[in-house]
Design a protein around this motif. Structure first.
Motif, mmCIF file in Angstrom:
data_model
loop_
_atom_site.group_PDB
_atom_site.id
_atom_site.type_symbol
_atom_site.label_atom_id
_atom_site.label_comp_id
_atom_site.label_asym_id
_atom_site.label_seq_id
_atom_site.Cartn_x
_atom_site.Cartn_y
_atom_site.Cartn_z
ATOM 1 N N ASP A 197 0.615 -1.272 -0.093
ATOM 2 C CA ASP A 197 0.523 0.097 -0.094
ATOM 3 C C ASP A 197 0.728 0.747 -0.119
ATOM 4 O OD1 ASP A 197 -2.537 -1.596 0.278
ATOM 5 O OD2 ASP A 197 -2.552 -1.194 2.109
ATOM 6 N N TYR A 198 2.168 1.261 -0.877
ATOM 7 C CA TYR A 198 3.321 2.310 -0.235
ATOM 8 C C TYR A 198 2.586 3.383 -1.858
ATOM 9 C CZ TYR A 198 6.973 4.139 1.090
ATOM 10 O OH TYR A 198 8.722 5.584 1.556
ATOM 11 N N TYR A 199 1.646 2.730 -3.150
ATOM 12 C CA TYR A 199 1.475 3.376 -4.080
ATOM 13 C C TYR A 199 -0.158 3.289 -3.895
ATOM 14 C CZ TYR A 199 6.536 3.953 -4.831
ATOM 15 O OH TYR A 199 7.981 3.556 -4.611
ATOM 16 N N THR A 200 -0.649 2.867 -3.552
ATOM 17 C CA THR A 200 -1.875 2.672 -3.767
ATOM 18 C C THR A 200 -2.580 4.136 -3.794
ATOM 19 O OG1 THR A 200 -2.368 2.144 -0.922
ATOM 20 C CG2 THR A 200 -2.250 0.326 -3.140
ATOM 21 N N LYS A 201 -3.996 3.930 -3.530
ATOM 22 C CA LYS A 201 -4.947 5.276 -3.248
ATOM 23 C C LYS A 201 -4.743 6.431 -1.690
ATOM 24 C CE LYS A 201 -9.223 7.147 -4.980
ATOM 25 N NZ LYS A 201 -10.346 7.308 -5.306
ATOM 26 N N THR A 202 -4.716 4.916 -1.126
ATOM 27 C CA THR A 202 -4.289 6.128 0.321
ATOM 28 C C THR A 202 -3.354 6.461 0.099
ATOM 29 O OG1 THR A 202 -4.204 3.725 1.428
ATOM 30 C CG2 THR A 202 -6.341 4.528 0.699
ATOM 31 N N LEU A 203 -1.932 5.804 -0.232
ATOM 32 C CA LEU A 203 -0.449 5.396 0.149
ATOM 33 C C LEU A 203 -0.236 5.617 1.813
ATOM 34 C CD1 LEU A 203 0.238 9.226 -1.536
ATOM 35 C CD2 LEU A 203 0.451 6.779 -2.405
ATOM 36 N N LEU A 204 -0.895 4.084 2.166
ATOM 37 C CA LEU A 204 -0.797 3.660 3.778
ATOM 38 C C LEU A 204 1.139 4.082 3.563
ATOM 39 C CD1 LEU A 204 -1.908 3.022 6.480
ATOM 40 C CD2 LEU A 204 -2.132 0.718 5.199
ATOM 41 N N GLY A 205 0.685 3.445 3.485
ATOM 42 C CA GLY A 205 2.758 2.835 3.500
ATOM 43 C C GLY A 205 2.981 3.921 3.702
ATOM 44 N N SER A 206 3.803 4.685 2.691
ATOM 45 C CA SER A 206 4.088 6.376 2.657
ATOM 46 C C SER A 206 3.892 7.150 4.046
ATOM 47 C CB SER A 206 4.234 7.021 1.186
ATOM 48 O OG SER A 206 4.052 6.735 -0.054
ATOM 49 N N GLN A 207 2.913 7.319 4.361
ATOM 50 C CA GLN A 207 2.239 8.343 5.417
ATOM 51 C C GLN A 207 3.344 7.318 6.853
ATOM 52 O OE1 GLN A 207 -1.695 8.590 5.914
ATOM 53 N NE2 GLN A 207 -2.147 8.252 4.269
ATOM 54 N N VAL A 208 2.835 5.973 6.949
ATOM 55 C CA VAL A 208 3.725 5.107 7.802
ATOM 56 C C VAL A 208 5.371 5.544 7.863
ATOM 57 C CG1 VAL A 208 4.650 3.744 8.607
ATOM 58 C CG2 VAL A 208 2.127 2.746 7.800
ATOM 59 N N ASP A 209 5.778 5.419 6.709
ATOM 60 C CA ASP A 209 7.099 5.987 6.427
ATOM 61 C C ASP A 209 7.461 7.309 7.085
ATOM 62 O OD1 ASP A 209 7.990 3.585 5.813
ATOM 63 O OD2 ASP A 209 8.838 4.062 4.113
ATOM 64 N N GLN A 210 7.061 8.574 7.014
ATOM 65 C CA GLN A 210 7.044 10.073 7.624
ATOM 66 C C GLN A 210 6.962 9.438 8.580
ATOM 67 O OE1 GLN A 210 8.275 11.790 5.192
ATOM 68 N NE2 GLN A 210 7.953 10.393 3.801
ATOM 69 N N ARG A 211 6.142 9.011 9.660
ATOM 70 C CA ARG A 211 5.979 8.420 11.418
ATOM 71 C C ARG A 211 7.539 8.403 11.699
ATOM 72 N NH1 ARG A 211 -0.214 8.255 13.275
ATOM 73 N NH2 ARG A 211 -1.012 10.008 10.901
ATOM 74 N N VAL A 212 7.834 6.832 10.969
ATOM 75 C CA VAL A 212 8.904 5.714 11.108
ATOM 76 C C VAL A 212 10.203 7.729 11.232
ATOM 77 C CG1 VAL A 212 10.539 4.674 10.552
ATOM 78 C CG2 VAL A 212 8.084 4.277 10.446
ATOM 79 N N PHE A 213 9.707 8.207 9.713
ATOM 80 C CA PHE A 213 11.097 9.492 10.144
ATOM 81 C C PHE A 213 11.280 9.937 10.958
ATOM 82 C CE2 PHE A 213 13.175 13.167 7.816
ATOM 83 C CZ PHE A 213 14.430 12.897 7.395
ATOM 84 N N LYS A 214 10.187 10.751 11.608
ATOM 85 C CA LYS A 214 9.988 10.996 11.983
ATOM 86 C C LYS A 214 10.472 10.791 13.949
ATOM 87 C CE LYS A 214 6.044 14.670 11.382
ATOM 88 N NZ LYS A 214 5.129 15.296 12.289
#
Length: 896
Positions: free
Chosen positions: A719-736
């Motif tokens: 789900d990194y490149y799906t419509k919700t971009l779920l994986g991308s949002q998770v990685d931003q919190r990990v990066f924080k």
């Protein structure tokens, strides 16, 4: 470089040294005809400008001529192409044969200078036609190297000692005029037969055939050793036969052995016949033993049957008739076997009698052979006696005339030999003269070219020096203007100079003005080696900033000597893997982190992609990519519309994707369509186009497709490149979380001014820094990313912030901080420093920690998205029921 390397052996990896052929001249000495077969017959010299002379020995004169002409040709091509070869800087190397993809199309063909036509014709006329033997040329190069009996590991000290010893043994005389002689190995002595040797062997073969015909005639006669049966061609006077026998070994050339040949042949035939009879006798003996055993078994069977018959007749008189008939049949079989046994006994007796007869015959033949040998010996004695008498008579009668004839024959032979020697010398000197004329012609032409090249460089140097003086004068005026600015409406001459300087700085190099380009220093070209624009076309201020950044980047790359050592390390590593597959190892990991050279990036990227998608490719059929592409083109694809809209928006600042007719656009379309058909859950997501565009710069279409599969399906979470971009949002919190741990001061600074830096870093992660950093750093990041995986993105994202941490901490308001974050990555130019921070200062960096944090934040983001979806459904229901809100629609509903 035009170097001739020499090695200790064919299996050695490092050379002992080299000879500079570009500045050398060649010669050889014509030996005398009598020394044509000696060691100096195929030796030639390579004279260096410093006075050193290297003497090389070829296996044959034919190979020597081939070597000389090949070395001349290499020197001619290299020196004539010196002017045509463009000396690019380290930032724009020329792609090698390994380069694929779009950047490989940018390799400018090196155009050679128009060579002197008369010199070329003269060189062709003076060339000596020669074909190399199997010892040199492509055939020798294609042969496998000899198997090394044992691997020998030399230390550095041993290598230096070995080289010193080798070179000291090669030196003769003082340093001013020394000679180095290179000896060939034993396997170079396996020469093909010369035409003269072939003629001698053919004549010897003819003599052997005549002798064989003579022996056939002798054996076919009634009197086997009759001299009259010898063919006329093989007859020789007895004197010649005796004289020749004296010069050879008596045991090899005696008449006894020559005439005994037929007797030996007859004896050998008798021996073979006797041996075959013996073998047949042994075979018959074995058959007799087997027959005896069979008779014994049959007798036992008869006795047992008779015993059974006796008891059955007494005890079983009431036996049925069919069983009695069976017993009678058995009796008949026993009688038949007895008859067969008697026949075999008779046959045995006859064979034994035949063996006795053969033995008698062999004895008779042996006696006859002895008699023949005695006859031959007696005849040989008579022949030798008559031959001696005849020779004595001839010596007495022709003593006087023979002396005169022999002296005349000797003089004639000497004159003929001298004539042949002079002819050989004449031919050799003609060839030497032809070669030396060609050498003089080539050296004269190369000298003229070098002088012309020197004059051109001198003119260019003078022009550049004059231009530098003008620029220094203009910049002095500019500095004076900046020191004492004059505020007036009048246009002073200094202001005109400043305006002209700004216009010159904004001009990018083009190939439209070749006459100016020759005298213009190559500073910044319009596009870099990846096809990206170095200077934008719109804003003049942005142009100055971009050109200043490009000059800083070029200056930085030119001042780094580490790039050369990195290239050498890569060459050594690839040479060590030439005969084996590359594997994951620490050495390769460190090399990739230091950056893959431009000429090897296609090969390494393709290997990395295949390493990660091997399990996918093994399960697919051949032509899988073409099948997906064909389906996507023929059938309706919901993602094709959005793909077409984003094609020209992918990398507009790259010349490979700048127009609809660009080659990269069609390849980009094909890869995205094929992937959308493979993965319908994703179809197409904005960001995939940039990933594919970067991959296509170094990979072909199918490899770029598998590169996208690697990133989306192997590296990135679901789900990194799906419509919700779920994986991308998770990685931003990990990066924080990682920011608060690795860079606590910077994280606190952002929190203090409420700056959400994930709005900037979100795109970094989604497209792996495309359009966020300068191109040199971008491709170094991709090198490590394709080998190690997504952990590299976290490393470099943190390294970018740490690189400019002090600059960010100086900013004291949210607007200036956010504005700085939007462009600060383009100001980072030192790739080596950034890599050191990413892989050194940020350690330890375990992947397990990232995975655990992803799992933790994934549940939280899913819960938040569930709540948002519930709020959205409530809103839709409320909108449908409320008349006032029915006109409100979302962007997604409008697009659909």
């Amino acid at each position: 470089r035009c170097y001739l390397y020499y090695f200790k052996g064919p299996h050695e990896a490092l050379p002992l040294g080299h000879l500079d052929i570009a500045s050398a001249c060649f010669s050889y000495h014509q030996p005398e005809a009598g020394a044509a077969a000696g060691d100096e017959a195929a030796a030639f010299e390579v004279h260096s400008p410093n006075g050193a002379v290297a003497v090389l020995k070829a296996a044959t004169r034919q190979d020597m001529t081939y070597w000389l002409q090949e070395l001349q040709q290499k020197r001619w091509e290299y020196c004539n192409n010196l002017d045509a070869a463009k000396r690019d800087s380290r930032t724009s190397p020329t792609p090698s044969d390994f380069s694929k993809g779009l950047v490989a199309k940018d390799n400018p063909d090196l155009s050679s200078l128009n060579q002197n036509a008369s010199a070329e014709r003269a060189r062709n006329v003076l060339a000596v036609e020669t074909c190399p033997t199997d010892l040199v040329g492509e055939q020798a190069a294609s042969q496998p190297a000899p198997v090394q009996p044992s691997a020998i590991n030399f230390s550095l000290k041993q290598w230096s000692t070995e080289i010193k010893n080798s070179m000291s043994s090669l030196r003769k005389g003082n340093n001013e005029n020394r000679k180095s002689i290179f000896y060939t190995t034993e396997e170079w002595e396996l020469l093909d037969p010369t035409p003269k040797d072939l003629e001698d062997s053919m004549a010897l073969e003819e003599k052997r055939k005549h002798l064989a015909e003579g022996s056939k005639g002798l054996t076919s006669s009634a009197f086997p050793f009759e001299f009259g049966r010898i063919p006329h061609k093989t007859r020789r006077p007895l004197k010649d036969m005796i004289g020749s026998s004296k010069s050879r070994n008596s045991s090899d050339s005696s008449p006894t052995e020559w005439y005994a040949g037929n007797g030996n042949k007859l004896v050998s035939e008798l021996q073979l016949k006797y041996q075959s009879q013996q073998e047949e006798l042994e075979k018959l003996k074995k058959d007799l033993l087997s027959q005896k055993e069979l008779v014994r078994l049959l007798q036992q069977t008869v006795r047992s049957s008779q015993y059974d018959k006796y008891f059955t007749s007494r005890l079983c008189e009431g036996v049925p008739k069919d069983k009695l008939e069976l017993l009678h049949q058995k009796d008949d079989q026993i009688l038949g076997l007895n008859n067969q046994l008697e026949k075999l006994n008779l046959e045995k007796d006859s064979l034994q009698q035949e063996v006795k007869n053969l033995k008698c015959k062999v004895g008779e033949l042996n006696e006859r052979l002895g008699m023949l040998m005695e006859t031959i010996q007696a005849k040989d004695e008579v022949i030798m006696k008559l031959s001696r008498q005849l020779s004595e008579c001839e010596d007495v009668t022709s003593s006087q005339s023979g002396a005169v004839n022999s002296s005349m024959a000797t003089c004639t032979n000497k004159e003929l030999q001298e004539l042949d020697r002079l002819k050989d010398n004449l031919q050799g000197y003609k060839t030497q003269n032809k070669f030396l004329n060609k050498e003089i012609l080539e050296l004269a032409a190369l000298r003229r070219n070098a002088e012309a090249r020197e004059r051109e460089w001198q003119a260019k140097y003078t022009s550049l020096e004059a231009k530098l003086c003008q620029i220094e004068s203009k910049y002095l005026i500019l500095l004076q203007e900046m020191k004492t600015p004059v505020c007036s409406e009048e246009q002073s001459p200094a202001r005109e100079v400043i305006t002209q300087l700004l216009e010159d700085a904004l001009k990018a190099e083009t190939s439209e003005q070749p006459e100016q380009a020759f005298f213009k220093p190559h500073l910044v070209s319009e596009y870099d080696i990846y096809g990206f624009q170095t200077v934008p076309e719109d804003d003049d201020e942005e142009k100055l900033v971009a050109k200043s950044r490009a000059l800083d980047l070029k200056s930085l790359s030119l001042s780094e000597n580490r790039e050369i050592s990195t290239g050498v390390k890569w060459e050594n590593y690839l040479a060590s893997t030439m005969n084996r597959e590359m594997i994951r190892c620490v050495e390769l990991k460190n090399l990739i982190r230091s950056g893959i050279p431009h000429e090897h990036r296609s090969k390494i990227w393709k290997w990395c992609v295949n390493l990660h998608v091997k399990k996918f490719k093994d399960s697919t059929v051949p032509g899988y990519f073409q099948t997906l592409l064909q389906n996507a083109l023929e059938k309706q694809n919901p993602a094709s519309k959005q793909i077409e809209l984003d094609l020209l928006r992918t990398l507009p600042n790259n010349k490979h994707y700048s127009s609809p007719t660009s080659e990269g656009i069609q390849k980009l379309r094909n890869v995205l369509l094929a992937f959308s058909w493979r993965n319908p859950d994703i179809g197409y997501c904005q960001g995939l186009n940039r990933l594919v565009a970067i991959a296509l710069l170094y990979l072909e279409q199918e490899d770029a497709f598998w590169c996208l599969v690697t990133i989306v399906e192997v590296f990135m979470p679901r789900d990194y490149y799906t419509k919700t971009l779920l994986g991308s949002q998770v990685d931003q919190r990990v990066f924080k979380d990682l920011m608060s741990e690795k860079l606590p001061r910077l994280h606190a600074h952002f929190e203090q001014y409420k700056v959400d830096y994930t709005l900037i870093t979100f795109n970094w992660f989604l497209v792996v820094f495309v359009d966020s950093v300068v191109s040199d750093i971008l491709f170094k990041i991709w090198d490590s990313f394709l080998y190690e995986g997504p952990k590299v993105i976290f490393r470099f994202a943190l390294a970018l912030f740490k690189y400019n941490e002090e600059e960010i901490l100086k900013l004291q308001d949210s607007m200036s901080i956010f504005k700085y974050l939007r462009y600060f990555t383009r100001t980072i130019l030192d790739a080596r420093k950034l890599t050191a921070i990413a892989f050194g200062d940020l350690n330890p960096f375990p992947l397990r920690q990232i995975r655990n944090r992803r799992t933790y934040h994934l549940e939280k983001v899913r819960l938040e998205l569930t709540e948002l979806e519930a709020i959205r459904e409530d809103f839709l229901r409320e909108r449908d029921t409320c008349v006032e809100k029915r006109d409100l629609i979302s962007d997604d509903e409008e697009d659909s």
